[in-house]
Design an enzyme around this catalytic site. Structure first.
Site, PDB file in Angstrom:
ATOM      1  N   ARG A   1       5.866  -8.684  13.274  1.00 12.35           N
ATOM      2  CA  ARG A   1       5.108  -7.589  12.656  1.00 12.35           C
ATOM      3  C   ARG A   1       5.155  -6.331  13.524  1.00 12.35           C
ATOM      4  NH1 ARG A   1      -0.961  -8.683  10.845  1.00 12.35           N
ATOM      5  NH2 ARG A   1      -1.388  -8.381  13.059  1.00 12.35           N
TER       6      ARG A   1
ATOM      7  N   LYS B   1       0.922  -1.447  11.333  1.00 16.14           N
ATOM      8  CA  LYS B   1      -0.257  -1.537  12.203  1.00 16.14           C
ATOM      9  C   LYS B   1      -0.119  -0.418  13.243  1.00 16.14           C
ATOM     10  CE  LYS B   1      -3.064  -5.132  14.354  1.00 16.14           C
ATOM     11  NZ  LYS B   1      -4.333  -4.766  13.725  1.00 16.14           N
TER      12      LYS B   1
ATOM     13  N   GLU C   1      -8.902  -4.589   1.404  1.00 12.88           N
ATOM     14  CA  GLU C   1      -9.221  -5.431   2.566  1.00 12.88           C
ATOM     15  C   GLU C   1     -10.408  -4.825   3.293  1.00 12.88           C
ATOM     16  OE1 GLU C   1      -6.087  -5.306   5.500  1.00 12.88           O
ATOM     17  OE2 GLU C   1      -5.731  -3.174   5.162  1.00 12.88           O
TER      18      GLU C   1
END
Ligand code: PMP
Length: 287
Positions: free
Chosen positions: A52, A151, A184
């Site tokens: 990721r 992220k 989320e």
């Protein structure tokens, strides 16, 4: 001896671990990061976190000056140097030192920081009693503008939502996307249980693809629980049998109230508790 922090190949004492004010990570939030856990000396899901991190970096055209293997080794060494077995590991890659303009090409090269510490996100009693969350007005970033899959060091969207939650007396905020669908929370993914099946918003809802989310979906499927990634509305949450959040720091935490409405009987549900137990077991044996 205090905690040591890794910056670009050197381990510094915590109070000596500093970056330049010209680092574009500071000036513009230009960089990416990961939050990783170590349990009893085993680094949980390290490969998934590396994958990721490298994808986040690729998405913002940021070159990480290491292979995944080299970075894994640097993380391991930092953890071992600090003698930590149960830890929260923060890996940060910034664009590096540049000028006051935006141009990333004027930066000297990316900087890699590894901080190892401990973390307690939620008080223990909330894992027994369940958490109360609130829907906030701050919408989750539109994926076409800045994908929540990245992220990045720019967490303002989440911070604005967190401020609203705190002002409402809650520890976590439920964020909707621009279509009004459930996305989320500020640092956690959300799940509900309905008629024995596990439901969670799909990636297309504009979420960070949580590693804990993936692990929990895997565990559930192995348990024979039906798992579906589908769009959810607020009313799906209000009428759910159970609700819980997942995240590296939070692990699996039950949610018993949303917008002051009780979810299910208002206590952590059986499937939530089962998944929480199985997740804990996994952290005790797997890397
Ligand atoms: N969503 C957001 C916005 C996050 O920052 C995080 C990580 N803290 C998560 C979800 C959960 O992801 P993970 O399980 O990989 O920690």
């Amino acid at each position: 001896m205090g905690l040591k922090v890794y910056i670009d190949g050197t381990l510094y004492e915590k109070d000596q671990a500093k970056v330049s004010v010209f680092d574009h990570g500071l000036l513009y939030g230009d960089g990416v990061f990961e939050g990783i856990r170590a349990y009893a000396g085993r680094i949980f899901q390290l490969d998934a976190h590396m994958e990721r991190l490298f994808n986040s970096a690729k998405a913002i055209a940021l070159k990480i000056p290491f292979s995944q293997q080299e970075l894994k080794q640097a993380i391991r060494n930092t953890l071992d140097t600090n003698g930590l077995k149960d830890a929260y590991i923060r890996v940060v890659v910034t664009r590096g030192v540049g000028t006051l303009g935006l141009d990333p090409n004027k930066c000297s090269g990316s900087s890699v920081i590894i901080i190892t510490d401990t973390i307690t996100l939620y008080p223990d009693e909330l894992y027994e009693k369940g958490l109360e969350i609130v829907t906030v007005a701050t919408m989750r970033n539109h994926p076409a503008a800045l994908s929540p899959r990245i992220k990045s060091l720019n967490y303002l969207n989440n911070i604005l939502a967190k401020i609203e939650a705190i002002n409402a007396g809650c520890l976590e905020a439920l964020m909707l996307n621009v279509d009004g669908l459930v996305a989320e929370c500020t640092g956690d993914n959300i799940f509900i249980v309905r008629n024995g099946a596990l439901l969670t918003p799909p990636e297309t809802a504009g979420i960070l693809k949580g590693i804990t989310r993936d692990v929990v979906m895997d565990i559930a499927r192995k348990e024979g629980i039906e798992v579906r990634e589908e769009n959810l509305t607020k009313s799906d949450l209000f009428t759910a049998d159970e609700c819980f959040l997942t995240g590296t720091a939070a692990e699996v935490i039950p949610v018993v109230k949303i917008d002051q409405r009780q979810i299910g009987p208002g206590t952590p549900g059986p499937i939530t508790q089962r998944l929480r137990g199985l997740f804990k077991e996994l952290t005790e044996k797997e890397e």
